[in-house]
Structures are given as structure tokens and as C-alpha cells.
Design a protein around this motif. Structure first.
Motif, mmCIF file in Angstrom:
data_model
loop_
_atom_site.group_PDB
_atom_site.id
_atom_site.type_symbol
_atom_site.label_atom_id
_atom_site.label_comp_id
_atom_site.label_asym_id
_atom_site.label_seq_id
_atom_site.Cartn_x
_atom_site.Cartn_y
_atom_site.Cartn_z
ATOM 1 N N PRO A 32 -5.695 0.789 -9.012
ATOM 2 C CA PRO A 32 -4.262 1.103 -9.088
ATOM 3 C C PRO A 32 -3.489 0.075 -9.898
ATOM 4 N N THR A 49 0.601 2.940 -6.785
ATOM 5 C CA THR A 49 0.077 3.831 -7.831
ATOM 6 C C THR A 49 1.091 4.117 -8.933
ATOM 7 N N GLN A 107 0.811 -1.229 0.000
ATOM 8 C CA GLN A 107 0.000 0.000 0.000
ATOM 9 C C GLN A 107 0.838 1.269 0.000
ATOM 10 N N ARG A 108 2.158 1.138 0.017
ATOM 11 C CA ARG A 108 2.991 2.326 -0.216
ATOM 12 C C ARG A 108 2.572 2.911 -1.558
ATOM 13 N N GLY A 109 2.199 4.184 -1.574
ATOM 14 C CA GLY A 109 1.699 4.785 -2.809
ATOM 15 C C GLY A 109 2.678 4.667 -3.969
ATOM 16 N N HIS A 168 -5.946 9.587 -10.351
ATOM 17 C CA HIS A 168 -5.964 9.410 -8.894
ATOM 18 C C HIS A 168 -6.559 8.050 -8.519
ATOM 19 N N ARG A 211 -8.374 5.962 -1.969
ATOM 20 C CA ARG A 211 -8.068 4.939 -0.972
ATOM 21 C C ARG A 211 -9.313 4.255 -0.409
ATOM 22 N N ASP A 252 0.683 9.100 -6.949
ATOM 23 C CA ASP A 252 0.564 9.779 -5.657
ATOM 24 C C ASP A 252 1.591 10.909 -5.507
#
Lengths: 453, 523
Positions: B292, A97, A91-93, B99, B102, B86
Motif C-alpha cells: 500500500p 490505500t 490501517q484506515r483504508g 487492490h 490485508r 479501497d
């Protein structure tokens, strides 16, 4: 509309720069009659974070989560404990991402992780090279058969009866369209693995033999002789593994001579997730086969200052360069699932994986011995790792449903997997992992006694 | 100026290679050990009964272990060497990086979704079936199509699903055909998919204004053509104005129309592909509905189908019975309810973890928000196009408004400077580069897709950087050729990586005498 940053004033200012009267005017190339005027009817308007969360929670509660049951389901997907730090890491961006690492100078985190992942998978499988992951085990299995066709220039694949029937179906679907010929029988409860028969069936047109290790009934067999028979006839041996934890306790297929190793990596880090996203593993024993591999590969190199770095490489095999001559149409991989897998395996290490495997096997032995004592129940296997097959006196499909009503998720009935095989209707594939307590085993045995009474 | 900056940095070398917050990190194989573990497990019992059939592992695997703090630090340090949405804008045309809310992560981790097995009895997974059905309902209404195959695992897997439906339908009517037509601006996955499904691929040229050449397409249609694979909006960032005419022509010739839906985000809530005559289209949930992408996947590629193709959709799928209850169609009951299916293309039910995320995203936007999102995405792209078309060549700038992405070329750059140099310069300015050298029909292509989740202020920063870089490329600024100067790594030698492939750590002996790549000469 909390995800949309533009204000009306922004929109007006931007339209002025563009020289358009309205946002709708930007869709001028859509022919008149085809342009929708307003929001589509029959769909709700936007909702708050709280409202969406409430809705989704209501839906999630209509499912029986594994943690709320005595749980014994495997057959290609396994429930293991995932350390909390694994979920934190994914879950570290900067991992979660990021896009595919096409710009290596600012994607070294993902690339180094993939290089470590490839190295771990290659070792686990006893192979020279692993790729940077595939969609899942079943599609990786099909890709391996297609690759064997390219390597051997033959098109007949022999599939073991012990191969997961969904993997067989996936391969059959694809073969219908590519002209590959597949041969596969349903398994028999009391027969030994079919390796000798497979070896006898290999001929000059055979591209590969595909075996699962451990197989769909949980049986484990020595692949060495079959590998020799394949090699003598110029065919490849493909070994499919759906439970990587097993390889902490048993010999790797690469060590026994398998040429292409594929599998499902879901067990480590990824979780059950009702079937996806999962993680396809793919490795080859002979490095000369690398250029026929599907999927992404990460390789080591240096930068302009001589520092070590990593890049996606050998992309001349891939669709964006080779188009219709590519080794596969795969574009994406399962990067985040690969991260979960490699982080979990790094936390375990050699020592932890071996201990985890030992604990899985110990509990499975306990469960098999306990279930053997339930009147009417017969344990079919004499070899297994953490999953084995029992034969029940009656249709296992109904018994599984009866047990589910008692919050016992007992396993997968062979009747569900092989609906047209009457001889398998009593079969139940039972999986046990470190998450199974001795109490759970007792609960299953007691519930089974009650249901069968 | 940039060269000087590097000399200054070089005079402040550190012994560790670290630069304050930017830390070098060795491989797990270099920092871990075989004796270290970050998980507490019972010690294996010696002499315990085993049923491993004599195949117990005796040789070491060669896996390094890290303690929990070491592992957390290792991956955190690695994460800091990544650019991500991010951190900033990611203007990758045709890839679509927006984006990632979450809330969607929270929802996907609810135990009722995350901790559920795909082979549980159907009565214990009613909520999962409802998620699939609810998401399917949105996809059908937004596309105006008849049914949807949810199982494909990614966009390219969805393409395969759509083409296999077409092939199965043609074979069912006793009319197997051999050729799939693919416009030259198509994604590379399109021809690869058609070839993998057993078709011969033929290209269709683009017009000078960047759209499919309808006359060339019509001229090629015939009894051997199974169908076309077309991308709309296309990879030049343009809407195919004649899509309906293309579909009609293909149908009249007995073929079927596959639409690559990778760019569906540009038209959600504004145009329905079903109205354009499309027979099958995949939807990249991870792009259009923002799940994501995790450094290269997972993706998810449901395929919407016309009524003609629906009977051939793959197993398993969720269906609503006459009494309103949901049922799961698998091999067990397909004979009765779905006898013409082309089969199964993956082991289980598709990307459930992506379905929950996409559904949460869709519900958050609603029908009004999705329409606003496509509008803002197109507005942002046109703003970029018009803010830069005086300094960057826009080959199709006069072909009508661009859709979600703006296309530029390297025309006007000084001799010796390339699109790659400009892209690497963007890294130094703190942006992820745009998509480069795609589509192939444009020389030195740059495909910029800002998406709807970028603010005007953010776009203005991007414009500022790109204007400066474009000017430097026109002026022949040689320092661009050595960019990036400030990234964790300078330009990486990709030729070396391909010529002498090192694809696994080889610092320790490999198990079982497996030959390593270097011993084989890397052939």
C-alpha cells in the motif's frame, strides 16, 4: 487467484471488443523468441491465504523479536511503545490505500495530516519549515549536505566523528559521484565531542558542518558555539537527530542555531521493522532556504468557495517539473510513516512527550549506574539521554553474541560499526527506553557479569 | 444542472460547515492543548538526577495533545476526506494502484518481522534473511538477471542505485564517461537521477508512433556516453519492440543499459528484462507487487543487476554461502566477500516491511497467478482503449496493443476546456482522475491504468463516466470548468499556495524567535 476478478466469460467478451483472439495476442509487440510460453520454471504456483500465512509465520519465528528478549539495541533505531490506536489509524483504508495527494480536492485527509506533521516537526526541531518527510534519516542527512552545497555554492563538508557511521557511509557513497569532499574521523571513547576541532577546520570552501545530537556514543553537547563559527565563515550547521524522543527532554538544535535539521523519525509510531520503512525528517531554520529543500511540501490555501484547504506546493523544485535541474530526484515520501509519527505525537502532546522523555532518561540513568557496578565495565559518557557507551574488557562483538544466546540483546558493539578501529573494539552502545523494565536492566547486568567472569 | 445543484446545496447551509456524514475537521493545533495527552506515563520527577549536560529543555515546544478518543475521531474524520483504492478505481497510469490485500498487513505485523532491530546479531534474524533471499530469488527468476540489490528505499532511490552501479563499473574499467541519454518520454526522476549521480543528461526523441527513435539513439552513441535510461513498457503505454537492438547498440558503444522498471507489472511472467539486454532495473515493489502506498509512500525499489554490474552492488546485502547458509555482508566482511561495492546508500537493510508484504503477495499469486495478472492488466487497459477511442483521441492507438495503460489526448475538446476539467469531472462521478499531462510528448495527455484487480463491471462504469465526460468536453459544457462540485473541497487555489507559502501552523508564537515565512515575504 482470489485477487483477480475477471471470469473467462469476461475475458472473451472483452477480447471481442478489442478485436484480439487471445490475451497472449496482446503481447504481439514482444519479439517472438523473447516471449515466455508458460509460468517460469522453478517457482511455485498460487497458494491459499492460509498457506501463505503459515509460511510467513514459520519464517517470522526464526527471528528473535525484541519483546522476547531483554532488549538494549539503539544506534539509530529505537524501540518505543506505540499506542494501539496509532496502528488502527494507519490501517484506515482511506489512509493506507491512498496515493500521493495529486488531486487535492479528494485528498484533504492526507494533506491536512501532512500540514500538521510539518508543523509538529518544525516545532520539535525549533525550525521555521519542515517538509512532508523523506525515506529515512541517513538519506535525509545526505540530502542536507547536498542542499548545503547548493545554498553556499561550496563543496566541502566536515562530518563530526559522532555522526552515525552508516550515515557517514551513505554520504561518502554519494559524494564519490558528485565531487563533494567529505572529511570525517572515527570517534574516540574518551575524547570530548569534537566541536572545537571542527570549528577550527572550517575554511572558505566549507559548505557545512554535520553533527549528530545526541551523537553515536550517546553524548550531548551545546551546538551554539559551533553554529556561530559556521555562520561567521558562511557555512551551514547541519544537526542530525536519530532519536526524536530526546527532543522532549533537551533543547532543540534549531534553537541553538543549526540551519538544517534532519533526522530519523522511526521512534514515534513507526516501529523497528528490521530497518525499514523508516521516516526521514527534514527542516530548515531560515525560511529563505525553502526553495532549496528536497522532497514534498504541503501548504495551506483556499478553495473556490473560500474554504481553507491544503495542496502539495512549490513543486517547481521537483523532478517532474525541473527534471535534471531538480533539487533532488525524490518522488515519493514516507506518507504512511509520517501519519504514524504525527498520530503518535498528537496522542503524546507536549505533556506526554516531556513525560516520555523524562522516563527514558530516568531508566537510562538507572541502567548506566547499574552497569557501572559490573566488574570490568566502565561507563564512557558523562552526558547522555537514553543511550550511552560502555567499555567492556574484551571484544564486545563476541560478548554481544554470547549474551544473545541468553536472550539478552545487549546493544550494538562499536566493532560492528567500526570494524577497522581496534581501539573501539571494547565499546558497546546501550539504549534504554520506556519499554525497558528495571528487571531487564538487572537481567543485562547479571548476564554480563556471568559472561565476563 | 450542476450549477442548480450547488444553489440547492447553498440554500441548506449548516452553521458548523458539516454536511451530515461529511464532517469538517479543524487542525490539531486548534482543538488540542498543551495539557492534554492520550498516553498514560509517569509524572516526571522533580529534582531527579540528570546527565543532560546542562541542555535540559526549558522552553515549551508548542505541541498540541489530544486524548485518545479525540485523536481517533480526528484522524477518522480526516480519513473520510480521502479517495483511496479501497473506495474505488484509481486509474493512475504509470503509478499503478491495485487492490492491497490485508493478509499482507497481517504478515508484516508479525512480531518476528515488525519487532526486530536491524542491528541484532545475525543469528537472531535468520528468518528476516530468509525473507530477503526468497524475495530476491523470485525477482531474479522473473527478470532473468544475475543479482539484486535490495536496499533502495523507493523507485527513484533504485534508479540512483542502478546508475551508481553503472558509474562504478565504468570507473573500475578506467573509462569514466559523462553523458546519460534519456528518451523524452521518460519519468522526470530519470534525468534528475542521472544529474544527481554527476552525469550530463541528453534527450533522445520519440518516433511518431511513440517509441524510442533507434536511429537517433545510435547516432548519438559514442565514447562519452555512459549509458541510457529507458522505460519499458514505456510511458506511452507501449512495448519497446526494438529494446534488444537498443541494448546491443549501447553495449557495442561501450555503454550500459538502465531500464526504469516502474511498468514491470505489464510483463511479469511474460518477458524477462535480462533477455532484452538490460544491465540494471529497479522494481517498484509497491506497484508491481502491491504494497500500500499510504498517501505517498513508503515505496521500495530493489534493483536487479546483470553479471557485469553485480560486483558493485551496495552494502548491506544477503548472500548464500556454498554450504547453503545465509550471511549478511556489511562493512565488517565486505573486504573479504564483496570488495568492489560502491558503498552504502542507506543506514540499514532496506524496506523490510515492504519485503514481507511483497513476498506474501507473490506467494499468493504464484508463477501462474503473476502471469495471469499481467495478462489481465493488459487486457483491461486495451478494453479501456477500445471502448473510448471513438470519443477520446488515442494518439498511439494504431501503434500496436497498449500494455498496462491506455493513453489519450485532449484533441477534439471544445475551446477553453482542458484535460484538467475532464479530470475534475471524474471526481464528481466518483472516480479518482487518471494521470494527467504525462507523458510530456502528448498534448493534454491522459494516462489510464486500470490494473488487473478491476472487474469488467467496474471498468464498464468507468467507461460510462468517461464517455459522458468526453462528450461534455467536446460539446463545451462550461460546468466542467468549475468541477468538482461534490468533493469535500472545490477547486483549490494552487497559485496562492505557491505565491504566499504557508507551510506550518503559525497561530501560536514559534519557539525561540524563529522568523516565520510570512515575515520573510515568502521569498
Amino acid at each position: 487467484m482470489r485477487y483477480l476478478p475477471l471470469t473467462e466469460a469476461d475475458r472473451s467478451a472483452m477480447l471481442e471488443v478489442i478485436g484480439a483472439p487471445s490475451v497472449d495476442a496482446l503481447f504481439a509487440d514482444v519479439p517472438g523468441g523473447l516471449h515466455l510460453d508458460g509460468p517460469i520454471e522453478g517457482l511455485p504456483m498460487h497458494a491459499s491465504e492460509m498457506a501463505v500465512e503459515r509460511h510467513m509465520r514459520r519464517l517470522s519465528k526464526k527471528n528473535l523479536a525484541a519483546a522476547d528478549a531483554a532488549f538494549f539495541i539503539g544506534a539509530g533505531a529505537y524501540r518505543h511503545h506505540v499506542p494501539a490506536s496509532v496502528d488502527h489509524i494507519i490501517q484506515r483504508g482511506e489512509f493506507l490505500t491512498a496515493y500521493t495527494p495529486y488531486q487535492p480536492e479528494i485528498a484533504q485527509g492526507t494533506l491536512q495530516m501532512l500540514f500538521e506533521f510539518q508543523s509538529q516537526v518544525a516545532r520539535l526541531y525549533g525550525c521555521a519549515v519542515a517538509n512532508a518527510s523523506m525515506y529515512d534519516g541517513s538519506t535525509a542527512c545526505w540530502e542536507a549536505i547536498a542542499m548545503a552545497g547548493r545554498v553556499t555554492r561550496r563543496n566541502k563538508a566536515l562530518l563530526s566523528s559522532g555522526l552515525h557511521p552508516h550515515y557517514v557511509s551513505t554520504a561518502r557513497t554519494m559524494a564519490k559521484f558528485t565531487g563533494d569532499r567529505l572529511a570525517c574521523e572515527a570517534p574516540q571513547l574518551d575524547a570530548a565531542t569534537d566541536y572545537a576541532a571542527l570549528a577550527d577546520s572550517i575554511d572558505g570552501e566549507t559548505s557545512c558542518v554535520v553533527v549528530q545530537y545526541p551523537d553515536i556514543l550517546g553524548r550531548i553537547g551545546d551546538l551554539t558555539g559551533l553554529a556561530d563559527a559556521c555562520h561567521a565563515a558562511g557555512a551551514l550547521l547541519i544537526a542530525v537527530n536519530t532519536e526524536p524522543v530526546a527532543l522532549g527532554g533537551i533543547r532543540s538544535p534549531g534553537e541553538m542555531g543549526a540551519d538544517i535539521l534532519v533526522g530519523e523519525g522511526q521512534s514515534l509510531g513507526v516501529g523497528l521493522q528490521f530497518g525499514g520503512p523508516y521516516l526521514g525528517l527534514f527542516a530548515v531554520r531560515d525560511p529563505r532556504h525553502v526553495r532549496q529543500m528536497p522532497g514534498r511540501l504541503c501548504g495551506e490555501t483556499v478553495d473556490a468557495e473560500g474554504k481553507r484547504g491544503f495542496v502539495l506546493t512549490l513543486s517547481t523544485r521537483e523532478q517532474h517539473i525541473r527534471r535534471e535541474k531538480a533539487t533532488s530526484n525524490i518522488c515519493t515520501n514516507s506518507g504512511l510513516c509520517a501519519l504514524a509519527f504525527t498520530a503518535h505525537l498528537t496522542l503524546l502532546g507536549e505533556k506526554g512527550l516531556r513525560a516520555l522523555a523524562a522516563e527514558n532518561h530516568r531508566l537510562a540513568c538507572l541502567a548506566a549506574d547499574r552497569l557501572a557496578k559490573v566488574p570490568g565495565v566502565r561507563v564512557v559518557n558523562d552526558t547522555f539521554f537514553n543511550e550511552f557507551t560502555v567499555e567492556l574488557p574484551g571484544d564486545a562483538r563476541q560478548i554481544v553474541r554470547d549474551l544473545a544466546e541468553r536472550q539478552v540483546l545487549a546493544g550494538v558493539s562499536l566493532g560492528r560499526l567500526y570494524p577497522d578501529q581496534q581501539a573501539l573494539s571494547g565499546g558497546l552502545v546501550v539504549a534504554v527506553t520506556e519499554t525497558t523494565s528495571e528487571d531487564d536492566i538487572e537481567t543485562l547486568a547479571a548476564a554480563l557479569e556471568e559472561v565476563l567472569r | 444542472m450542476h450549477e442548480g445543484a450547488n444553489e440547492a446545496l447553498d440554500s441548506h447551509r449548516t452553521v458548523t460547515g458539516n454536511r451530515a456524514l461529511m464532517l469538517e475537521e479543524r487542525l490539531i493545533f486548534e482543538i488540542g492543548s498543551h495539557e492534554t495527552t492520550g498516553v498514560d506515563l509517569p509524572e516526571p520527577q522533580t529534582g531527579a538526577a540528570n546527565r543532560l549536560g546542562g541542555l535540559a529543555r526549558s522552553e515549551p515546544i508548542g505541541l498540541p495533545g489530544l486524548s485518545e478518543p479525540e485523536a481517533v475521531r480526528h484522524y477518522t474524520r480526516l480519513s473520510r476526506q480521502n479517495y483511496a483504492i479501497d473506495l474505488g478505481l484509481f486509474p493512475l497510469g504509470s503509478c499503478t494502484m491495485k487492490h492491497n490485500p490485508r493478509l499482507n498487513e497481517k504478515v508484516a505485523r508479525m512480531p518476528g518481522f515488525a519487532d526486530v532491530h536491524p542491528l541484532q546479531p545475525v543469528d537472531t534474524v535468520r528468518g528476516a534473511l530468509e525473507v530477503i533471499d526468497e524475495l530476491a530469488d523470485w525477482l531474479l527468476k522473473l527478470t532473468g538477471m544475475h543479482s539484486v540489490a535490495m536496499t533502495p528505499k523507493a523507485g527513484a532511490h533504485g534508479e540512483l542505485c542502478g546508475i551508481l552501479c553503472i558509474r562504478a563499473a565504468l570507473e573500475a574499467r578506467g573509462d569514466p564517461r559523462e553523458v546519460i541519454l534519456v528518451p523524452e518520454s521518460a519519468h522526470g526522476t530519470n534525468p534528475a537521477t542521472a544529474a544527481f549521480a554527476g552525469y550530463r543528461v541528453e534527450n533522445i526523441p520519440a518516433t511518431p508512433e511513440g517509441r524510442v527513435d533507434l536511429e537517433a539513439l545510435k547516432a548519438r552513441l559514442g565514447p562519452d556516453v555512459a549509458g541510457v535510461m529507458i522505460t519499458n513498457p514505456n510511458t506511452c503505454g507501449l512495448f519497446e519492440r526494438q529494446m534488444k537492438a537498443i541494448s546491443d547498440a549501447v553495449h557495442a558503444a561501450g555503454g550500459l543499459v538502465y531500464c526504469d522498471g516502474a511498468n514491470f507489472n505489464a510483463i511479469v511472467g511474460r518477458v524477462r528484462p535480462g533477455d532484452l539486454g538490460v544491465d540494471a532495473m529497479h522494481i517498484n515493489l509497491h506497484k508491481t507487487f502491491s504494497t500500500p502506498h499510504g498517501g505517498g509512500g513508503p515505496g521500495s525499489g530493489p534493483v536487479v543487476l546483470s553479471e557485469a554490474l553485480a560486483p558493485f552492488a551496495p552494502l548491506p546485502f544477503v548472500t548464500r554461502r556454498a554450504d547453503g547458509t545465509l550471511d549478511l555482508i556489511e562493512e565488517e566482511n565486505a573486504g573479504e566477500h564483496h570488495p568492489r561495492t560502491f558503498g552504502r546508500m542507506t543506514a540499514f537493510h532496506g524496506q523490510m516491511g515492504m519485503f514481507t508484504r511483497a513476498l506474501a503477495y507473490i506467494l499468493s499469486h504464484g508463477a501462474d497467478g503473476l502471469r495471469q495478472a499481467s495478462g489481465d492488466a493488459v487486457l483491461n487497459a486495451n478494453y479501456i482503449l477500445r471502448s473510448l477511442d471513438d470519443v477520446l483521441d488515442a494518439p498511439f492507438g494504431d501503434s500496436g496493443p497498449c500494455m498496462h495503460e491506455a493513453l489519450f489526448s485532449d484533441k477534439g475538446f471544445a475551446e477553453g476546456l482542458t484535460t484538467l476539467d475532464l479530470a475534475k469531472g471524474m471526481i464528481d462521478e466518483g472516480f479518482h482522475p487518471m494521470t494527467m499531462y504525462f507523458p510530456l510528448v502528448v498534448h493534454g495527455a491522459m494516462l489510464v491504468e486500470p490494473t488487473e484487480t478491476e472487474s469488467k463491471a467496474g471498468l464498464d462504469q468507468l467507461v460510462l463516466a468517461l464517455r459522458s465526460l468526453a462528450q461534455r468536453a467536446r460539446d463545451g459544457d462550461e460546468t466542467l470548468k468549475t468541477a468538482p462540485h461534490f468533493a469535500p473541497r472545490r477547486r483549490l487555489d494552487e497559485t496562492l499556495a505557491a505565491r504566499k507559502p504557508v507551510l506550518a501552523w503559525s497561530g501560536l508564537p514559534a519557539p525561540g524567535g524563529v522568523p516565520t515565512l510570512s515575515e520573510q515575504g515568502g521569498s
